[in-house]
Design an enzyme around this catalytic site. Structure first.
Site, PDB file in Angstrom:
ATOM      1  N   PHE A 111      10.031   0.110  -2.089  1.00 23.40           N
ATOM      2  CA  PHE A 111      10.207   1.101  -3.148  1.00 23.40           C
ATOM      3  C   PHE A 111      11.591   1.712  -3.003  1.00 23.40           C
ATOM      4  CE2 PHE A 111       9.723   4.918  -5.631  1.00 23.40           C
ATOM      5  CZ  PHE A 111       8.940   4.490  -6.695  1.00 23.40           C
TER       6      PHE A 111
ATOM      7  N   ASP B  17      10.498  -5.687 -11.970  1.00 23.59           N
ATOM      8  CA  ASP B  17       9.429  -5.673 -10.972  1.00 23.59           C
ATOM      9  C   ASP B  17       8.351  -6.659 -11.442  1.00 23.59           C
ATOM     10  OD1 ASP B  17       7.476  -4.954  -9.138  1.00 23.59           O
ATOM     11  OD2 ASP B  17       7.655  -2.821  -9.436  1.00 23.59           O
TER      12      ASP B  17
END
Ligand code: PRP
Length: 186
Positions: A156, A107
């Site tokens: 997400f 990420d």
């Protein structure tokens, strides 16, 4: 405004994940040849991916040593906190080994960068990285994985080891979550 997170859509099925992991194992086996690999799984999120990847590697006659380290950056939030905490050290020596670091998701890159630095300081001969998911749009640290399963947008994702507040790790596929406030706005 209260957040009401819920499962949204399956991005990758168990079958698609299996096929992609087999392709990754083939690439890794070709690149390392007969060199021994020390596979280091970054807990907790990568435990499912690691289990399947090492067994896919075995199908290519690659039998890595396996160890684990626990790092976390998310805490109970849905975005990275920016601080990486080491909770559990390795049990095997890394000195002189070719390390394959395995993580579920890349990420901001802070977790993988921290892990690479730690292992290099501990004397790893070389450190490569293998991630199941990559969110390039979120990157803060200048790091690219050597092996990537899937690139995704800034959504997400849970399932296949990934969690939201320690839930959903058991889901066989990778599923996006939606966060809506009580007004219905995303
Ligand atoms: C997640 C994931 C990666 C890391 C990636 O771990 O498993 O290790 O975040 O984020 P970064 O690139 O922004 O550093 P998390 O902190 O959620 O812990 P967990 O694996 O125990 O769920």
């Amino acid at each position: 405004m209260s957040a009401m997170p819920h499962l949204d859509q399956e991005l990758f099925s168990a079958k698609e994940i299996r096929a992609r992991i087999n392709a990754l194992a083939e690439d890794i086996a070709r690149d390392y040849g007969t060199d021994e690999i020390l596979a280091i799984s970054i807990l907790k999120g990568s435990f499912v991916f690691t289990a399947d990847l090492i067994r896919a590697l075995a199908g290519h006659q690659v039998h890595p040593l396996v160890d684990f380290m626990t790092l976390s950056s998310y805490g109970s939030r849905s975005t990275s906190s920016g601080t990486v905490t080491l909770h559990h050290e390795l049990s095997l020596p890394v000195d002189g080994h070719r390390v394959l670091l395995i993580d579920d998701i890349l990420d901001t890159g802070l977790t993988l960068q921290t892990a690479c630095q730690l292992l290099t300081r501990q004397g790893a001969r070389d450190v490569r990285t293998c991630v199941l998911l990559d969110k390039p749009s979120r990157r803060v640290a200048p790091i690219t994985a050597n092996y990537t399963g899937f690139q995704i947008e800034n959504v997400f994702v849970v399932g296949y080891g990934l969690d939201y507040n320690n839930r959903y790790r058991h889901l066989p596929g990778l599923v996006s979550m939606k966060f809506e406030d009580s007004s219905g706005a995303p």
